[in-house]
Design a protein around this motif. Structure first.
Motif, mmCIF file in Angstrom:
data_model
loop_
_atom_site.group_PDB
_atom_site.id
_atom_site.type_symbol
_atom_site.label_atom_id
_atom_site.label_comp_id
_atom_site.label_asym_id
_atom_site.label_seq_id
_atom_site.Cartn_x
_atom_site.Cartn_y
_atom_site.Cartn_z
ATOM 1 N N GLY A 26 0.786 -1.226 0.000
ATOM 2 C CA GLY A 26 0.000 0.000 0.000
ATOM 3 C C GLY A 26 0.818 1.277 0.000
ATOM 4 O O GLY A 26 0.267 2.375 -0.152
ATOM 5 N N LYS A 29 4.741 1.194 -4.132
ATOM 6 C CA LYS A 29 5.860 0.726 -4.983
ATOM 7 C C LYS A 29 5.396 0.275 -6.367
ATOM 8 O O LYS A 29 6.076 0.512 -7.358
ATOM 9 C CB LYS A 29 6.660 -0.385 -4.296
ATOM 10 C CG LYS A 29 5.870 -1.650 -4.135
ATOM 11 C CD LYS A 29 6.583 -2.645 -3.279
ATOM 12 C CE LYS A 29 5.622 -3.729 -2.837
ATOM 13 N NZ LYS A 29 4.387 -3.268 -2.167
ATOM 14 N N THR A 30 4.214 -0.352 -6.440
ATOM 15 C CA THR A 30 3.743 -0.816 -7.754
ATOM 16 C C THR A 30 3.471 0.382 -8.662
ATOM 17 O O THR A 30 3.860 0.391 -9.836
ATOM 18 C CB THR A 30 2.463 -1.670 -7.602
ATOM 19 O OG1 THR A 30 2.726 -2.693 -6.645
ATOM 20 C CG2 THR A 30 2.055 -2.304 -8.912
ATOM 21 N N THR A 31 2.836 1.410 -8.102
ATOM 22 C CA THR A 31 2.535 2.616 -8.878
ATOM 23 C C THR A 31 3.831 3.247 -9.392
ATOM 24 O O THR A 31 3.962 3.548 -10.592
ATOM 25 C CB THR A 31 1.777 3.634 -7.982
ATOM 26 O OG1 THR A 31 0.637 2.986 -7.433
ATOM 27 C CG2 THR A 31 1.365 4.858 -8.768
ATOM 28 N N ARG A 150 -7.694 1.439 -2.583
ATOM 29 C CA ARG A 150 -7.334 0.599 -3.726
ATOM 30 C C ARG A 150 -8.454 -0.408 -3.999
ATOM 31 O O ARG A 150 -8.688 -0.782 -5.149
ATOM 32 C CB ARG A 150 -6.007 -0.122 -3.459
ATOM 33 C CG ARG A 150 -5.465 -0.871 -4.655
ATOM 34 C CD ARG A 150 -4.026 -1.311 -4.446
ATOM 35 N NE ARG A 150 -3.906 -2.392 -3.476
ATOM 36 C CZ ARG A 150 -2.756 -2.936 -3.085
ATOM 37 N NH1 ARG A 150 -1.618 -2.493 -3.602
ATOM 38 N NH2 ARG A 150 -2.728 -3.914 -2.213
ATOM 39 N N ASP A 182 4.786 10.632 -0.083
ATOM 40 C CA ASP A 182 3.637 11.458 0.298
ATOM 41 C C ASP A 182 3.015 11.981 -0.990
ATOM 42 O O ASP A 182 1.996 11.501 -1.443
ATOM 43 C CB ASP A 182 4.141 12.580 1.225
ATOM 44 C CG ASP A 182 2.991 13.315 1.884
ATOM 45 O OD1 ASP A 182 1.829 13.030 1.533
ATOM 46 O OD2 ASP A 182 3.246 14.169 2.749
HETATM 47 N N1 LIG Z 1 1.658 9.294 -3.184
HETATM 48 C C1 LIG Z 1 0.430 8.744 -3.204
HETATM 49 N N2 LIG Z 1 -0.614 9.447 -2.747
HETATM 50 C C2 LIG Z 1 -1.870 8.904 -2.735
HETATM 51 N N3 LIG Z 1 -2.178 7.667 -3.181
HETATM 52 C C3 LIG Z 1 -1.150 6.919 -3.640
HETATM 53 C C4 LIG Z 1 0.193 7.410 -3.681
HETATM 54 N N4 LIG Z 1 0.989 6.445 -4.196
HETATM 55 C C5 LIG Z 1 0.180 5.387 -4.473
HETATM 56 N N5 LIG Z 1 -1.108 5.669 -4.147
HETATM 57 C C6 LIG Z 1 -2.301 4.788 -4.241
HETATM 58 O O1 LIG Z 1 -2.247 3.909 -3.121
HETATM 59 C C7 LIG Z 1 -2.681 2.598 -3.473
HETATM 60 C C8 LIG Z 1 -1.547 1.600 -3.189
HETATM 61 O O2 LIG Z 1 -0.501 1.819 -4.135
HETATM 62 P P1 LIG Z 1 0.273 0.608 -4.802
HETATM 63 O O3 LIG Z 1 1.208 1.194 -5.808
HETATM 64 O O4 LIG Z 1 -0.677 -0.441 -5.253
HETATM 65 O O5 LIG Z 1 1.102 0.092 -3.521
HETATM 66 P P2 LIG Z 1 1.981 -1.197 -3.263
HETATM 67 O O6 LIG Z 1 2.405 -1.738 -4.587
HETATM 68 O O7 LIG Z 1 3.137 -0.697 -2.449
HETATM 69 O O8 LIG Z 1 1.102 -2.135 -2.501
HETATM 70 C C9 LIG Z 1 -3.082 2.649 -4.947
HETATM 71 O O9 LIG Z 1 -4.473 2.823 -5.031
HETATM 72 C C10 LIG Z 1 -2.329 3.879 -5.479
HETATM 73 O O10 LIG Z 1 -3.020 4.487 -6.550
#
Ligand SMILES: Nc1ncnc2c1ncn2[C@@H]1O[C@H](COP(=O)(O)OP(=O)(O)O)[C@@H](O)[C@H]1O
Ligand SMILES: Nc1nc2c(ncn2[C@@H]2O[C@H](COP(=O)(O)OP(=O)(O)O)[C@@H](O)[C@H]2O)c(=O)[nH]1
Length: 223
Positions: A26, A29-31, A150, A182
């Protein structure tokens, strides 16, 4: 007879690197991984992992992961087809070895979204060719909000990921760089800066010695 001149060695030539991003579930990292891999200018090849976890509604087999069953995973492991693997949140994940070896041999860079256990294994194998980045959320409550927003996991799965986050969060000390995610745009720019600087590192610059030698070999009269 006309003399053939040797081509000037390119100062750009360098060894390929593997950029690894890890974080608690959450944190983003994926984004970040997908954003920089899809920003064509950075020419980063995304490693697609295999996993035994269930596919999320938004995920596409072969694009986000190769979704396989436990037996197929065990087969890959037994044949040494995985560069690294780990059990995370009760599921198995691994990086197919061949795709990585092929890409690096062609002198291209890769990006991995893997956990801290896998990061340790890759670092051991590829040593200086690995650059590691840990992504932290701005707060624990924001981590929960992001997992809820998400909306891809059941409440029980979210609770499990948050419980595991307490352990994962402490792994930041093992990484080369840390980004507190952030503002997403700011985090993306930080990631770009890391990659740009790492590509300029002297130890990777296999073309520099020849480039400087050829410059120094220029006749003094031309200088
Ligand atoms: N800087 C940010 N501010 C707000 N939301 C974010 C931010 N970075 C990612 N997100 C959102 O948070 C959620 C988790 O991101 P994700 O990339 O899936 O995390 P992970 O791969 O670390 O589990 C997604 O819905 C994404 O769009
Ligand atoms: N070791 C290892 N970890 C992986 C691999 N692929 C994904 N992971 C990690 O497994 C964890 C769970 O990933 P995922 O199920 O996609 O959930 P998310 O973190 O909530 O996006 C994350 O920490 C990923 O970085 C892999 O090939 N190897």
């Amino acid at each position: 007879m006309k003399q053939k001149t040797a081509p000037t060695p390119s100062p750009i030539e360098r060894r390929g690197l593997v950029l690894i991003l890890s974080s608690p579930s959450g944190a983003g990292k994926t984004t970040l991984t997908r954003n920089i891999a899809n920003a064509g200018g950075w020419r980063l090849e995304l490693s697609i992992s295999v996993t035994t976890r269930e596919r999320r509604p938004s995920e596409i087999d072969g694009r986000h992961y190769h979704f396989i069953d436990r037996e197929a995973f065990e087969g890959l492991r037994a044949r040494d087809d995985l560069l690294e693997w780990a059990e995370v949140h009760g599921n198995f994940y691994g990086t197919p070895r061949r795709a990585v070896e092929k890409t690096l041999a062609e002198g291209r860079d890769m990006i991995f979204d893997i956990d801290y256990q896998g990061t340790r294994q890759v670092r051991e194998r590829l040593q200086d060719d690995v650059v590691t980045v840990f992504i932290l959320p701005p707060s624990f409550s924001e981590l929960r909000h992001r997992l809820e927003r998400r909306a891809e996991d059941s409440p029980a799965t979210i609770e499990k990921r948050l419980a595991n986050a307490r352990n994962e969060m402490q792994r930041w000390v093992e990484y080369d760089y840390v980004i507190v995610n952030d503002d997403l745009d700011e985090s993306f720019r930080a990631l770009e800066s890391i990659l740009a600087a790492e590509r300029l590192k002297r130890v990777r610059r296999t073309g520099l010695a020849g480039f400087v030698d050829s410059m120094l070999a220029e006749p003094a009269s031309l200088v």
